[in-house]
Structure formats: structure tokens, C-alpha cells
Motif scaffolding. Structure first.
Motif: not given
Length: 151
Positions: A61-62, A11-14, A53-56
Motif C-alpha cells: 500500500v503506497a 487488514t489495511d488499517a495498520g 480505496t488504497v493504491a498498491e
């Protein structure tokens, strides 16, 4: 600013795709080779491969880092997240996961080059860009964990 780092979900792809596509749109030296939808699909593939890896920050998501083996494929942040230490957090996490890292940065991306050099990466090669999709001159950087000596 301290971000929460976590493995990316499908769900982070967008969001990651929008961050990556936005970078191309905000830099006049960067060609816009793909639509936002294509960039989202590309990020989705990297996420499916387990690279991202994402940074929230405050639940949003930043930025994100994609790591394929020892190669940092992508490290991008939203404009407001830049200069806040979030890129360093993502890079430091990658450094804990691998003894060596390598990456390519476009020569025109002076801010990124300074960032990588400040964070221990060393330039090992330059190219004319004939080997990358954007056809932009780039720099290959490497980082090697320093062995701690007992004594």
C-alpha cells in the motif's frame, strides 16, 4: 507509476494509519494530536464504513483516499509514492464516482493545494482553523464534473 487501486480491507488499517500518522510527524507545522494506534483505529473505522480505496505498488500500500459521499476526507501517500501520479489516480477514481467533490486542505500544505488546483479543484472558502481538530487555517476546495455537450 501505475498503481493498482482497490477497496481497502480491514487488514489495511495498520498501513493506512501509519501513512496518515507519518504525515503529521514529517511536517513541523502539523500538530501530532493522536498516537499511531489511535490513527490506525481511525483508519479502521473509515475502512469499515467503506470509504477507503488504497493504491498498491508492487504489492504494498503506497497511499489511500477516503471518500465520504462527496467529501474527500483523506488523501495521503507514502513519501516515496509522492510525485509519481498515484494521488492523481486515486483522485481520478473518486471523480468517476461522484459528479461533485469537496475537500479541505491546510493552507500550510502548499504541495497539496497546488496538487488539487492542478487537478481542477477551485478554492471556495478559507477559514482560520477554528472548525478543525488541528486548529490550522484551511482552504475549502470543490470540483464539479464538466457536462459534455453534444454537437
Amino acid at each position: 507509476m501505475n498503481a493498482i487501486l482497490r477497496p481497502a480491507r480491514s487488514t489495511d488499517a495498520g498501513t493506512t494509519g501509519a501513512i496518515l500518522h507519518g504525515f503529521a510527524r514529517e511536517n513541523d507545522w502539523m500538530p501530532e494530536l493522536h498516537s499511531e494506534a489511535e490513527t490506525i483505529a481511525f483508519c479502521g473505522r473509515m475502512i469499515d464504513l467503506g470509504w477507503v480505496t488504497v493504491a498498491e505498488v508492487q504489492g504494498l500500500v503506497a497511499g489511500f483516499l477516503a471518500l465520504d459521499g462527496e467529501e474527500v476526507q483523506s488523501l495521503y501517500l507514502t513519501a516515496p509514492a509522492r510525485g509519481q501520479g498515484i494521488g492523481k489516480q486515486l483522485l481520478d477514481l473518486a471523480k468517476t464516482q461522484r459528479p461533485n467533490l469537496k475537500l479541505y486542505a491546510f493552507q500550510a500544505n502548499h504541495r497539496a493545494c497546488r496538487f488539487y488546483e492542478r487537478n481542477g479543484f477551485v478554492e471556495v472558502a478559507r477559514s482560520d482553523g477554528s472548525e478543525n481538530d488541528e486548529n490550522l487555517p484551511d482552504i475549502e476546495y470543490v470540483w464539479t464534473r464538466k457536462e459534455e455537450v453534444d454537437g
